[in-house]
Design a protein around this motif. Structure first.
Motif, PDB file in Angstrom:
ATOM      1  N   ASP A 120       0.846  -1.210   0.000  1.00 32.75           N
ATOM      2  CA  ASP A 120       0.000   0.000   0.000  1.00 32.75           C
ATOM      3  C   ASP A 120       0.877   1.254   0.000  1.00 32.75           C
ATOM      4  O   ASP A 120       0.605   2.214  -0.727  1.00 32.75           O
ATOM      5  N   TRP A 121       1.919   1.262   0.822  1.00 35.41           N
ATOM      6  CA  TRP A 121       2.857   2.408   0.829  1.00 35.41           C
ATOM      7  C   TRP A 121       3.406   2.654  -0.584  1.00 35.41           C
ATOM      8  O   TRP A 121       3.394   3.768  -1.089  1.00 35.41           O
ATOM      9  N   LEU A 122       3.901   1.569  -1.175  1.00 36.82           N
ATOM     10  CA  LEU A 122       4.531   1.669  -2.486  1.00 36.82           C
ATOM     11  C   LEU A 122       3.510   2.085  -3.548  1.00 36.82           C
ATOM     12  O   LEU A 122       3.804   2.912  -4.420  1.00 36.82           O
ATOM     13  N   GLY A 123       2.309   1.521  -3.453  1.00 37.12           N
ATOM     14  CA  GLY A 123       1.240   1.881  -4.389  1.00 37.12           C
ATOM     15  C   GLY A 123       0.901   3.359  -4.318  1.00 37.12           C
ATOM     16  O   GLY A 123       0.689   4.021  -5.339  1.00 37.12           O
ATOM     17  N   LYS A 124       0.885   3.894  -3.095  1.00 37.53           N
ATOM     18  CA  LYS A 124       0.611   5.331  -2.935  1.00 37.53           C
ATOM     19  C   LYS A 124       1.770   6.174  -3.486  1.00 37.53           C
ATOM     20  O   LYS A 124       1.550   7.259  -4.020  1.00 37.53           O
ATOM     21  N   MET A 125       2.997   5.663  -3.364  1.00 40.71           N
ATOM     22  CA  MET A 125       4.160   6.411  -3.879  1.00 40.71           C
ATOM     23  C   MET A 125       4.103   6.589  -5.398  1.00 40.71           C
ATOM     24  O   MET A 125       4.543   7.602  -5.921  1.00 40.71           O
ATOM     25  N   VAL A 126       3.552   5.584  -6.106  1.00 36.36           N
ATOM     26  CA  VAL A 126       3.436   5.710  -7.573  1.00 36.36           C
ATOM     27  C   VAL A 126       2.035   6.185  -7.970  1.00 36.36           C
ATOM     28  O   VAL A 126       1.669   6.170  -9.139  1.00 36.36           O
ATOM     29  N   ASN A 127       1.261   6.587  -6.950  1.00 35.21           N
ATOM     30  CA  ASN A 127      -0.072   7.149  -7.190  1.00 35.21           C
ATOM     31  C   ASN A 127      -0.981   6.176  -7.946  1.00 35.21           C
ATOM     32  O   ASN A 127      -1.637   6.534  -8.916  1.00 35.21           O
ATOM     33  N   LEU A 128      -1.004   4.919  -7.478  1.00 34.70           N
ATOM     34  CA  LEU A 128      -1.907   3.931  -8.068  1.00 34.70           C
ATOM     35  C   LEU A 128      -3.348   4.278  -7.705  1.00 34.70           C
ATOM     36  O   LEU A 128      -3.601   4.767  -6.603  1.00 34.70           O
ATOM     37  N   PRO A 129      -4.298   3.997  -8.601  1.00 39.40           N
ATOM     38  CA  PRO A 129      -5.702   4.179  -8.238  1.00 39.40           C
ATOM     39  C   PRO A 129      -6.053   3.380  -6.975  1.00 39.40           C
ATOM     40  O   PRO A 129      -5.499   2.302  -6.736  1.00 39.40           O
ATOM     41  N   GLN A 130      -6.978   3.923  -6.210  1.00 40.02           N
ATOM     42  CA  GLN A 130      -7.379   3.354  -4.918  1.00 40.02           C
ATOM     43  C   GLN A 130      -7.743   1.867  -5.012  1.00 40.02           C
ATOM     44  O   GLN A 130      -7.481   1.095  -4.089  1.00 40.02           O
ATOM     45  N   GLU A 131      -8.323   1.456  -6.160  1.00 41.89           N
ATOM     46  CA  GLU A 131      -8.785   0.047  -6.274  1.00 41.89           C
ATOM     47  C   GLU A 131      -7.662  -0.963  -6.139  1.00 41.89           C
ATOM     48  O   GLU A 131      -7.907  -2.126  -5.843  1.00 41.89           O
ATOM     49  N   ALA A 273       8.604  -3.607 -15.155  1.00 42.14           N
ATOM     50  CA  ALA A 273       9.656  -4.156 -14.292  1.00 42.14           C
ATOM     51  C   ALA A 273      10.730  -3.131 -13.950  1.00 42.14           C
ATOM     52  O   ALA A 273      11.014  -2.874 -12.781  1.00 42.14           O
ATOM     53  N   TYR A 274      11.335  -2.533 -14.973  1.00 41.06           N
ATOM     54  CA  TYR A 274      12.391  -1.534 -14.739  1.00 41.06           C
ATOM     55  C   TYR A 274      11.805  -0.139 -14.512  1.00 41.06           C
ATOM     56  O   TYR A 274      12.108   0.535 -13.525  1.00 41.06           O
ATOM     57  N   ALA A 275      10.954   0.302 -15.424  1.00 39.84           N
ATOM     58  CA  ALA A 275      10.513   1.710 -15.437  1.00 39.84           C
ATOM     59  C   ALA A 275       9.636   2.086 -14.249  1.00 39.84           C
ATOM     60  O   ALA A 275       9.584   3.257 -13.853  1.00 39.84           O
ATOM     61  N   GLY A 276       8.949   1.115 -13.662  1.00 44.60           N
ATOM     62  CA  GLY A 276       7.967   1.413 -12.620  1.00 44.60           C
ATOM     63  C   GLY A 276       8.497   2.225 -11.458  1.00 44.60           C
ATOM     64  O   GLY A 276       7.795   3.075 -10.904  1.00 44.60           O
ATOM     65  N   SER A 277       9.763   2.001 -11.092  1.00 48.28           N
ATOM     66  CA  SER A 277      10.350   2.751  -9.967  1.00 48.28           C
ATOM     67  C   SER A 277      10.346   4.251 -10.229  1.00 48.28           C
ATOM     68  O   SER A 277      10.204   5.055  -9.307  1.00 48.28           O
ATOM     69  N   ALA A 278      10.493   4.638 -11.506  1.00 47.74           N
ATOM     70  CA  ALA A 278      10.572   6.066 -11.851  1.00 47.74           C
ATOM     71  C   ALA A 278       9.247   6.780 -11.603  1.00 47.74           C
ATOM     72  O   ALA A 278       9.219   8.010 -11.483  1.00 47.74           O
ATOM     73  N   PHE A 279       8.156   6.017 -11.507  1.00 46.63           N
ATOM     74  CA  PHE A 279       6.841   6.658 -11.353  1.00 46.63           C
ATOM     75  C   PHE A 279       6.656   7.298  -9.974  1.00 46.63           C
ATOM     76  O   PHE A 279       5.665   7.982  -9.744  1.00 46.63           O
ATOM     77  N   ILE A 280       7.627   7.084  -9.068  1.00 50.60           N
ATOM     78  CA  ILE A 280       7.569   7.805  -7.782  1.00 50.60           C
ATOM     79  C   ILE A 280       7.920   9.280  -7.974  1.00 50.60           C
ATOM     80  O   ILE A 280       7.692  10.087  -7.079  1.00 50.60           O
ATOM     81  N   CYS A 281       8.490   9.624  -9.142  1.00 54.70           N
ATOM     82  CA  CYS A 281       8.811  11.025  -9.449  1.00 54.70           C
ATOM     83  C   CYS A 281       7.648  11.627 -10.231  1.00 54.70           C
ATOM     84  O   CYS A 281       7.271  11.076 -11.278  1.00 54.70           O
ATOM     85  N   PRO A 282       7.077  12.735  -9.763  1.00 53.24           N
ATOM     86  CA  PRO A 282       5.909  13.315 -10.450  1.00 53.24           C
ATOM     87  C   PRO A 282       6.148  13.555 -11.937  1.00 53.24           C
ATOM     88  O   PRO A 282       5.236  13.375 -12.742  1.00 53.24           O
ATOM     89  N   VAL A 378      10.889   9.009   0.586  1.00 56.80           N
ATOM     90  CA  VAL A 378      10.513   9.153  -0.827  1.00 56.80           C
ATOM     91  C   VAL A 378      11.486  10.105  -1.528  1.00 56.80           C
ATOM     92  O   VAL A 378      11.924   9.846  -2.653  1.00 56.80           O
ATOM     93  N   THR A 379      11.883  11.199  -0.859  1.00 54.95           N
ATOM     94  CA  THR A 379      12.763  12.187  -1.507  1.00 54.95           C
ATOM     95  C   THR A 379      14.129  11.598  -1.843  1.00 54.95           C
ATOM     96  O   THR A 379      14.685  11.869  -2.913  1.00 54.95           O
ATOM     97  N   GLY A 380      14.673  10.766  -0.954  1.00 55.71           N
ATOM     98  CA  GLY A 380      15.972  10.132  -1.223  1.00 55.71           C
ATOM     99  C   GLY A 380      15.903   9.200  -2.423  1.00 55.71           C
ATOM    100  O   GLY A 380      16.818   9.159  -3.263  1.00 55.71           O
TER     101      GLY A 380
END
Length: 492
Positions: A120-131, A273-282, A378-380
């Motif tokens: 859930d933490w990680l999902g919120k970091m990449v702004n996943l839809p609530q579902e 797999a690779y790119a998903g981590s970048a989605f924590i950046c707006p 998240v900032t680090g």
């Protein structure tokens, strides 16, 4: 080894690992050994009597290190990054120390509950839809798989079960075998080979959807293939969209593909797999727009989010789709909290993680996420991603300044695809000379008919100086190769 010696040797091992990582840039990035090098260096069979720790420890440098490819070297630019950080290593020690096998809530409540909350933490970091979040009463949720390949297989098998049940309801005259024979899965012609492998294991047909000139799949290409297959009496049931393909980090067009999949009752799985981590950046989150149409989504914190292997994060919109496909409950796995967990429609029903995966047992992998997310914040983690992207654009800029070279795909994140202008053979010769010199390490890909060199920013410790060194090295070797090439062709 008793606890007292474990304390002593444990401290020595921590020092060894810290020294290894601190001085990794002094080691040759790719080993000199030949296949089969190790067998002659060790005994034919296990020792009858115990050996000393000192003897084992000495053999690390003597036997193991000569055959190690140093993935965390700042001169390693192959494949994609393999994440590593000191907080994650410490968490892995704790995971090994606790040593639980967390298949059910009762087998280790903390193991299951922390994983649900961390996803859930990680999902919120990449702004996943609530579902996609478990929350207190959600229908979705996340789970840690071993790899993106597992996540794709799990989603394909769940989609297969769901489709068979639906078609049996609509057409009771069809047997399960007849439905299975008509099922078709789809993925981009740029998709990872693991998608094809999932279809092979799932015993269903798979078809490649042609990608466009940016190596992305668009809606019209998918629709054309679906229309042809439906006209032939086939049943399309699964589409794997890729965000950040392995060859060149291209992105399928989710906003076009998602509505088609939803309309056609096709399960859409997103492999990032690779790119998903970048989605924590707006500034990169728009690349995930369209995820709201997906049934499942996966990316690997163990690639680019400083959490060491294995830690592949997978979310589903409806966990009942997974549990429905994989749930088996022998008596020995049941416990006295069974009723409260299974009767509760909310988050408690997400605590049966053995129904979300292929193996029964699971390690306490969420500890790594917990440590890394807390100790970096998240900032680090955003700064880590941004640094890698900056370095890839630095390398791209250096390539573009040399008119002998060309860039072969848009540089979006941390991967640059480039080559010498000229034949495939010329570029194969350049790559061979780069990897034979063993100062840096690269791997190639094919984009359409072109042999292309991939330069991926990988190491946590890589800096601008390493990029400049790598480019000077490549540039010099290119000069040598072109000279040799010119002479050989002149003689011919």
């Amino acid at each position: 080894m008793d606890a007292a010696e474990f304390r002593k040797r444990g401290k020595e091992m921590v020092d060894y690992v810290a020294d290894y990582l601190e001085k990794i840039d002094k080691r040759q990035v790719f080993p000199d050994v030949e296949p089969g090098y190790l067998r002659p260096l060790i005994a034919d069979c296990a020792p009858q009597d115990p050996e000393s720790f000192e003897d084992v420890f000495k053999d690390i440098e003597k036997i193991i290190m000569p055959g190690v490819t140093h993935w965390h070297s700042p001169y390693f630019f192959a494949y994609f990054p393999a994440a590593s950080s000191f907080p994650a290593l410490l968490a892995d020690m704790l995971c090994g120390g606790i040593g639980c096998v967390g298949f059910s809530w009762a087998s280790s409540p903390a193991c299951t509950e922390l994983e649900t909350v961390m996803l859930d933490w990680l999902g919120k970091m990449v702004n996943l839809p609530q579902e996609f979040l478990a929350g207190k009463d959600g229908q979705g949720g996340g789970v840690i798989q071993g790899s993106a390949s597992e996540a794709t297989l799990i989603s394909l098998l769940a989609a297969r079960t769901k489709t068979i049940r639906r078609v049996q309801t609509e057409k009771p005259e069809l047997t399960e075998a007849e439905i299975m024979a008509r099922l078709v899965a789809y993925a981009s012609d740029q998709a990872h080979s693991s998608v094809e492998r999932a279809a092979l294991i799932g015993a269903v047909k798979i078809k490649n959807v042609p990608s466009d000139d940016t190596f992305s799949v668009c809606g019209s290409a998918l629709k054309k293939v679906l229309d042809e297959d439906k006209a032939a009496g086939l049943i399309p049931f699964f589409f794997c969209a890729t965000l950040g393909t392995t060859p060149c980090c291209s992105f399928d067009k989710l906003l076009e593909l998602g509505p088609i999949c939803n309309k056609e009752n096709i399960w859409m799985h997103i492999d990032a797999a690779y790119a998903g981590s970048a989605f924590i950046c707006p500034e990169f989150r728009h690349l995930l727009n369209g995820v709201e149409f997906a049934d499942s989504f996966n990316f690997n914190p163990h690639k680019w989010l400083l959490v060491n292997f294995d830690c592949s994060a997978m979310w589903v919109k409806k966990r009942s789709d997974l549990i429905g496909a994989f749930k088996l409950e022998p008596l020995y796995l049941q416990h006295h909290h069974q009723e409260s967990v299974t009767s509760n429609k909310g988050a408690l029903s997400s605590l049966w993680l053995q129904h979300w995966q292929i193996p029964l047992g699971r390690r306490f992998r969420s500890l790594k996420l917990w440590f890394v997310l807390r100790l970096y914040g998240v900032t680090g983690l955003q700064e880590h991603i941004r640094k890698h992207v900056r370095l890839s654009h630095q390398f791209e800029h250096l390539v573009l300044q040399d008119e002998r070279f060309e860039i072969c795909a848009e540089v979006v994140l941390g991967l640059v695809c480039f080559r010498l202008k000229g034949s495939n053979e010329l570029n194969e010769a350049l790559l061979k000379s780069i990897n034979q010199a063993k100062k840096i390490h690269l791997v190639p890909c094919h984009l359409r008919e072109k042999f292309v060199l991939r330069f991926a920013i990988c190491s946590r410790t890589v800096e601008s100086t390493h990029i400049k060194f790598a480019w000077q090295h490549i540039s010099q070797l290119a000069t040598d190769v072109l000279k040799t090439w010119g002479q050989n062709h002149h003689q011919q």
